[in-house]
Design an enzyme around this catalytic site. Structure first.
Site, mmCIF file in Angstrom:
data_model
loop_
_atom_site.group_PDB
_atom_site.id
_atom_site.type_symbol
_atom_site.label_atom_id
_atom_site.label_comp_id
_atom_site.label_asym_id
_atom_site.label_seq_id
_atom_site.Cartn_x
_atom_site.Cartn_y
_atom_site.Cartn_z
ATOM 1 N N LYS A 36 6.191 -7.986 -7.353
ATOM 2 C CA LYS A 36 6.182 -7.519 -8.752
ATOM 3 C C LYS A 36 5.401 -8.485 -9.627
ATOM 4 C CE LYS A 36 6.978 -3.948 -8.744
ATOM 5 N NZ LYS A 36 6.832 -3.770 -7.400
ATOM 6 N N CYS B 164 -8.044 8.336 -5.687
ATOM 7 C CA CYS B 164 -8.584 8.804 -6.964
ATOM 8 C C CYS B 164 -7.747 9.977 -7.458
ATOM 9 C CB CYS B 164 -10.020 9.277 -6.763
ATOM 10 S SG CYS B 164 -11.062 8.080 -5.932
ATOM 11 N N GLU C 198 1.454 -8.563 -8.669
ATOM 12 C CA GLU C 198 0.589 -7.396 -8.867
ATOM 13 C C GLU C 198 0.387 -7.049 -10.329
ATOM 14 O OE1 GLU C 198 1.950 -3.684 -7.249
ATOM 15 O OE2 GLU C 198 4.021 -4.139 -7.619
ATOM 16 N N ARG D 251 -3.781 6.742 -10.837
ATOM 17 C CA ARG D 251 -4.218 6.885 -9.441
ATOM 18 C C ARG D 251 -5.544 6.176 -9.205
ATOM 19 N NH1 ARG D 251 -2.000 10.737 -6.510
ATOM 20 N NH2 ARG D 251 -3.916 10.943 -5.326
HETATM 21 C C1 AGP Z 1 4.429 -1.308 -5.504
HETATM 22 O O1 AGP Z 1 4.632 -1.973 -6.763
HETATM 23 C C2 AGP Z 1 2.975 -1.200 -5.161
HETATM 24 N N1 AGP Z 1 2.311 -0.486 -6.163
HETATM 25 C C3 AGP Z 1 2.715 -0.771 -3.740
HETATM 26 O O2 AGP Z 1 3.084 -1.854 -2.924
HETATM 27 C C4 AGP Z 1 3.452 0.480 -3.209
HETATM 28 O O3 AGP Z 1 4.830 0.205 -3.064
HETATM 29 C C5 AGP Z 1 2.876 0.806 -1.827
HETATM 30 O O4 AGP Z 1 1.512 1.104 -1.995
HETATM 31 C C6 AGP Z 1 3.578 1.978 -1.144
HETATM 32 O O5 AGP Z 1 3.423 3.127 -1.915
HETATM 33 P P1 AGP Z 1 4.347 4.423 -1.564
HETATM 34 O O6 AGP Z 1 5.771 3.985 -1.799
HETATM 35 O O7 AGP Z 1 3.886 5.475 -2.508
HETATM 36 O O8 AGP Z 1 4.097 4.761 -0.131
#
Ligand code: AGP
Length: 608
Positions: free
Chosen positions: A485, A2, A488, A27
């Site tokens: 990509k 959050c 999601e 977030r």
């Molecule tokens: C990427 O498009 C996603 N939003 C997600 O997989 C992200 O890469 C993953 O949660 C890791 O996040 P971070 O790089 O902030 O650790």
């Protein structure tokens, strides 16, 4: 995961808080709320839905009068995204309001204890127990009430606290989640992310786990977990709020795709001086490098996919064994990690809970840790022994693009630097690779320019129900990211598959309804990919080929073609992801999806 924000000063708090929430909405965005001190009361408005909806309910914040308050935007963990489960949460008699990012692992026991004391809960959340504890422990000493409350909590909790009996005063607590203090003139703030503060101040303090802070309009005081006042470094944010705005683009994601040449350039150029790769304040000596018998890369999501690419490149150049592990798996395995392991942690946000947990586990076993992180001062950056910052700038879209490509750039830099240190490269090859690194920003721009037709391919293929992304070697690693990509942001099922593995069962799924994206940029394997393309076409599939510009044979094999620019084959995964990012973006746009804030997702997953 959050977003929380707090303000105390002389301006009306609610409009400031709502503006901060807007910049935190990536977030978490299923509900939002704001509370301000009004006289000796707490006035609160909260609802399911977006921050924009909350702003409508409060007349842009003008309906709430007061100069001190909190706000929250939620990604639901405990309890559905409803009005009552939205934060802030009030204590039984309305003395306290609290906002929370994280998970209180022992909330059920605390809730039972409080219900036994006669408290009637209003929500299904874990957070509400915090509000009731604060009221229980408050005897006029707010700091003591906050510390006693925190001492009862287990799990991850970044808290914002306001009390109706303490005008102009806020408290915040950091445990296993991001929390930054903003220092203004006659006003002070806290927030989950610098982007919520930078429009009002660039002087920030990065809190550490176990710390709490008291904020008034004139003063910020930080305490350690024993309640002792401590001095913290004030950092100065180097980028402007415009970097966190859309800049005329329809979506942050498209803006960030287009920013990639600059982001990759910033990440690489800073580390190449006089034709040599040099990392700022690195403590890894050639002797230490030689002392590692393996490298373990751990991350989640796209960062994990970057790690898979890193494996191919580091092993090819350094001839050191590289294992790539999903952090959520590594943290619960009994991994063979010791002082001879170099752990590389990859994370855009630097706050991903699984990645932090895996990192702590491996460092406890003696591994030396190198972090590749985008957010300065993030938890992972501060825990690691060495950090390579990616200079992507703030990444707002939930689906990472420049975050991922700059992670690749950092991994390439490290691989070449490490190979040279280990004596694996002659001068000619080293110079060639350094030149290829410096060429990457222009190759990324070329990849954008070569694929402006991606939007038309998206018009043709956006109705697909399921896709396969296939590739071999580095193309297979790139296929993983291309598949994620698309999934999601467009909510279309897709799967990345090693092209050579398809015939061992999964090809049973191939039929005339299937679109297969075939990544064919590893030119020494092109003929093998042609065979795979023919296998799937023989079973009715349509094929979208991705090949190096100038490759004419792909036209005879594929129904449509995307292009990657020609460059160093070891680094091909970086430019070749750009057409797949554009394809995913335009498919999602055709389908009317919320591209920057896809359903169920959050930008940084700071909970398990
Ligand atoms: C990427 O498009 C996603 N939003 C997600 O997989 C992200 O890469 C993953 O949660 C890791 O996040 P971070 O790089 O902030 O650790």
């Amino acid at each position: 995961m959050c977003g929380i924000v707090g303000y105390t000063g002389s301006a009306q708090a609610a409009p400031v808080l709502l503006d901060g929430l807007r910049r935190l909405e990536y977030r978490g965005y299923d509900s939002a709320g704001v509370v301000v001190q009004t006289g000796d009361e707490l006035k609160m408005v909260k609802a399911s839905g977006s921050v924009a909806h909350l702003a409508e309910l409060t007349g842009g914040g003008r309906s709430l009068e007061g100069v001190c308050g909190l706000a929250h935007t939620r990604w639901a963990t405990h309890g559905a995204p409803t009005d009552t489960n939205a934060h802030p949460h009030l204590s039984e008699h309305g003395l306290f309001a609290v906002v929370h990012n994280g998970i209180i692992e022992n909330f059920a026991a605390l809730r039972s204890e409080q219900e036994a004391e006669g408290i009637v809960f209003r929500s299904e959340t874990d957070t509400e127990v915090v509000a009731h504890l604060l009221e229980k422990y408050y005897d006029g000493d707010l700091k003591r009430a906050v510390m006693r409350t925190a001492s009862r909590l287990e799990g991850s909790y970044v808290l914002g606290v306001v009390c109706s009996k303490e005008p102009g005063k806020l408290f915040c607590v950091k445990e296993a989640g991001p929390l930054i203090l903003g220092l203004g003139v006659g006003e002070n703030y806290f927030a989950s992310d610098v982007t919520a503060l930078v429009a009002r101040t660039k002087n920030v303090i990065y809190m550490d786990d176990g710390e709490l802070a008291e904020l008034t309009a004139e003063r910020v005081t930080v305490y350690d977990r024993t309640g002792r006042e401590i001095t913290k470094t004030v950092s100065h944010v180097v980028w402007d709020i415009e970097a966190a705005e859309k800049g005329g683009y329809e979506h942050f994601m498209l803006k960030e795709i287009m920013e990639q040449p600059r982001a990759v350039k910033s990440t690489i150029d800073l580390r190449i001086r006089g034709g040599r790769i040099a990392f700022e304040d690195f403590s890894l000596t050639p002797e230490e490098l030689k002392g590692f018998d393996k490298i373990v890369i751990t991350a989640c999501g796209s960062a994990y996919h970057a790690g898979v690419v890193g494996k191919y490149v580091i092993e090819a150049l350094c001839r050191v064994s590289v294992e790539v592990e999903l952090a959520s798996e590594l943290r619960y395995r009994d991994p063979i990690i010791d002082g001879h392991t170099l752990l590389i942690v990859v994370s855009q946000s630097g706050e991903t809970a699984d990645t932090i947990a895996a990192m702590r586990e491996c460092m406890a076993r003696g591994a030396k840790c190198l972090a590749i992180v985008n957010v300065v001062g993030s938890t992972i950056a501060r825990l690691a022994d060495n950090v390579i910052y990616t200079h992507a700038g703030p990444e707002i879209a939930v689906a990472t693009t420049k975050g991922y490509t700059t992670q690749l750039a950092a991994l390439y830099l490290f691989a070449v630097w490490c190979a040279e240190r280990l004596g694996r490269l002659d001068e000619a090859r080293y110079a060639e690779l350094v030149d290829s690194l410096r060429a990457l920003p222009s190759l990324v721009q070329r990849a954008i320019d070569l694929n402006l037709h991606a939007r038309y391919l998206a018009e043709r293929w956006h109705g697909q129900k399921s896709l396969f992304f296939i590739g071999r070697n580095i193309d297979y690693a790139a296929a993983m990211e291309g598949s994620l990509k698309l999934k999601e942001i467009s909510y279309i099922h897709s799967e990345a598959y090693a092209a050579g593995e398809l015939k061992h069962g999964t090809i049973a799924l191939i039929d005339e309804k299937r679109l297969v994206v075939a990544l064919c940029c590893q030119e020494r394997l092109f003929d093998k990919m042609v065979s795979n393309i023919q296998e799937v076409k023989a079973r009715g599939a349509k094929v979208l080929g991705l090949a190096i510009e100038g490759n004419r044979r792909i036209f005879a094999e594929a129904d449509d073609v995307l292009y990657a620019p020609r460059g160093e084959q070891l680094f091909a995964a970086l430019p070749e992801i750009v057409p797949l990012q554009l394809f995913a973006y335009y498919v999602a746009r055709e389908n009317g999806c919320d591209i920057d804030k896809p359903r169920n997702l959050a930008k940084s997953v700071t909970v398990e």
